[in-house]
Write an enzyme that holds these catalytic residues in place. Structure first.
Site, short mmCIF file in Angstrom:
data_model
loop_
_atom_site.label_atom_id
_atom_site.label_comp_id
_atom_site.label_asym_id
_atom_site.label_seq_id
_atom_site.Cartn_x
_atom_site.Cartn_y
_atom_site.Cartn_z
N ARG A 16 -15.42 18.95 65.05
CA ARG A 16 -15.53 17.51 64.84
C ARG A 16 -15.36 16.71 66.13
O ARG A 16 -15.65 15.53 66.17
CB ARG A 16 -14.50 17.06 63.78
N LYS A 23 -11.11 22.08 71.63
CA LYS A 23 -10.29 20.92 71.26
C LYS A 23 -8.93 20.89 71.91
O LYS A 23 -8.52 19.85 72.46
CB LYS A 23 -10.14 20.85 69.74
N ASN A 211 -0.24 17.22 54.62
CA ASN A 211 0.41 18.29 55.37
C ASN A 211 0.16 18.06 56.86
O ASN A 211 -0.98 18.01 57.30
CB ASN A 211 -0.20 19.64 54.92
#
Ligand code: UD1
Ligand code: CA
Length: 571
Positions: A16, A23, A211
């Site tokens: 994403r 990332k 979470n």
């Protein structure tokens, strides 16, 4: 907590993010995201930290290596990052900690549960047993603070839980795993399971408790439970989050703690979330340094990376950027639009506006700028001064030395109390190789000097202005290389008179000497002097009686001249 190990999951690609860079390698306040988790875990555990790497594993490992060992090539030693309440990171006590990070490879990213299985392999191989308890962290939650994790560990111990999870209440829980609790009439509703966003039913999706991805899990239970994870979900992955339901099914205690500030639970999956993390971390850093006695005249425009260190009473003006492992001593003043990267600065250093300084060292009471560019390997010794429009690279400016204006100093060693005149250039590059210039103590370099390296100027020597130094200069000598000056008395007034109306006498005198004065394009100022056979005369060869050299001489186009000669049968 004793007998505590940590596992950090950092193998994912981070689709994403839409990035070529993995990332967890994306920097937040100048530090790769994964290091926030690693550094936090290291401070809390006594059984070591295992990091699961996979996507761009080599780069992640390199980041971990540099974190452990100090970055090669940087000036000054690598600081160890400390952490306090309300502050993600700051620098403490350099080189006092030698950490051991266990690397676990996850070649195929089959989910967070699968990642922890790889960590288990590595831990069993290295230590032969599980630690009593594991702290497990996602590699993409850089805002998590030590205080929060401490609380989580305390709850886990106090409630004798098998699994304790950190949760957050979000207005927009989209994308996160939802914490599903039992509905009971009285008492706290206990956690039943975590459902991933993509697997959630409509009613589960509406749950706002998420979470965070921070878990405390009993070691023996974890290592055994991992074998029971099944990739039966929308992503066909092994979810670590399923250990919650496994514990519940076995009647083991599952605890949860809601984080007080929801910001802390931010998981960075997108560039937008990266920008939020950046904003929060930078603000924490600014607040921290102000608490430590640093003046920020305009905090929101002051950019300080996570690994920067600043001492008391240093003043930062608006739009100052401090990057990488920069450290500033006490009582420094850094004016606006200056950027320091991996630079070590002593006490009482003044850096004026608009300087760019990288991998450099500035000693006490040095002064730099405005508009100076100090490239890697620049060293400015005590009380030395670098003025405006000076560039340095791999160059040392000795104690008390000055290079105040318009100079390039590259591959140079410059001694104490040397004066570098305006416009001095070290010619360090011949197109193939770089060469060194050595200037010993107390040398005076006159303005507009070029030093063609390799070359050495001996102690106490003087270089005359405008000199090109190509040979070594012995100590206490004068070096001068210029053409001898010629003065033509009255030349300027004659030229003015001629330009004002032309002097017939001059024209006659010119033709008498086989010269003619040409006007080009009718402009008085655009004239030149030629011999009648077309040869251009320079001012030096021109007899002084003839009209002086005109302003801005321009040659007639040679081609047309040749043509004309051909036509008229000239030679
Ligand atoms: C995960 C949690 C989700 C939680 C969220 C919090 C799972 C299944 N879901 O979702 O409940 O709300 O974090 O931010 O755990 N990773 C690996 N190997 C893999 C997959 C992931 O090492 O095979 C690492 C990633 O690099 C990352 C972390 O695990 O650091 C989390 O992975 P990510 O894909 O971001 O999980 P989320 O979908 O955010
Ligand atoms: Ca995530």
């Amino acid at each position: 907590m004793k007998n505590l190990g940590a596992i950090i999951m950092a193998a994912g690609l981070g689709k994403r993010m839409r990035s070529k860079l993995g990332k967890v390698l994306h920097p937040v306040a100048g530090r790769p995201m994964v290091l926030y988790a690693v550094e936090l875990a290291e401070r809390l555990t006594d059984e070591g930290v295992a990091v699961v790497v996979g996507h761009q594993a080599d780069q992640v490992k390199a980041v971990l290596d540099s974190y452990r060992g100090g970055k090669p090539g940087s000036v000054g030693s690598r600081p160890v990052i400390g952490r306090e309440k309300g502050m993600t990171a700051h620098v403490k006590n350099p080189a006092s900690k030698s950490s051991s990070i266990l690397i676990a490879e996850q070649t195929q990213q089959l989910g967070t549960g699968h990642a922890v299985v790889q960590a288990r392999h590595a831990i069993l191989r290295a230590r032969g047993r599980a630690a009593g308890t594991y702290l497990i962290l996602n590699g993409d939650t850089p805002l998590l603070t030590e205080a929060t994790v401490q609380q989580l560990l305390t709850i886990h111990a106090d409630e004798k839980a098998a699994v304790t999870i950190l949760t957050a209440m979000l207005d927009d829980p989209a994308g996160y795993g939802r914490v599903i609790r039992a509905h009971t009439l009285e008492g706290p509703r206990h956690v039943l399971k975590i459902v991933e966003d993509r697997d959630a039913t409509v009613s589960e999706s509406a749950v706002k408790e998420i979470n965070v991805g921070t878990y405390v899990i009993d070691g023996a239970f974890l290592f055994e439970a991992l074998d029971h994870l099944q990739p039966k979900n929308a992503q066909q992955e092994y979810y670590l989050t399923d250990v919650v339901k496994l514990a519940v099914d076995r009647g083991l205690g599952v605890s949860a703690m809601v984080v007080a500030e929801a910001d802390e639970g931010l998981g960075v999956n997108s560039r937008r979330q990266l920008a939020i993390a950046e904003r929060v971390v930078r603000e924490r850093i600014r607040v921290h340094w102000m608490q430590e006695g640093v003046t920020l005249h305009d905090p929101t425009t002051t950019w300080i990376d996570a690994d920067v260190r600043i001492e008391q009473d240093t003043v930062l003006y608006p739009h100052v950027t401090l990057e990488g492992r920069t450290s500033l001593g006490q009582d420094c003043v850094i004016r606006s639009h200056t950027r320091l990267t991996n630079t070590t600065v002593g006490d009482r250093v003044v850096i004026q506006d608009s300087c760019v300084i990288t991998d450099a060292k500035l000693e006490d009471s040095a002064s730099v700028g405005p508009f100076a560019h100090l490239r890697p390997g620049s060293i400015v010794r005590r009380k030395a001064k670098v003025g405006n429009f000076v560039e340095m690279k791999k160059a040392e400016l000795g104690e008390g030395a000055k290079a105040n204006h318009l100079s390039y100093l590259g591959d140079a060693r410059i001694g104490k109390d040397v004066n570098i005149g305006a416009g001095t250039i070290t010619c360090n590059y011949d197109g193939y190789h770089k060469f060194e210039t050595v200037i010993e103590d107390e040398v005076f370099i006159g303005s507009d000097t070029q030093l063609v390296a390799p070359v050495k100027v001996g102690r106490g020597s003087v270089i005359a202005a405008g000199t090109t130094i190509t040979q070594d200069v012995p100590p206490n000598s004068l070096a001068i290389s210029r053409t001898v000056q010629v003065n033509r008395v009255g030349w300027a007034s004659k030229r003015r008179a001629w330009l004002a109306g032309g002097e017939p006498g001059d024209r006659q005198a010119a033709s008498g000497k086989g010269l003619e004065i040409k006007h080009v394009r009718g402009s008085r100022s655009e004239v030149e002097l030629r011999t009648t056979n077309g040869e251009r005369r320079t001012s030096d060869s021109r007899p002084s009686k003839i009209s002086p050299r005109p302003l801005a001489p321009r040659l007639l186009p040679l081609a047309s001249k040749t043509k004309r000669r051909k036509k008229t049968g000239g030679k």
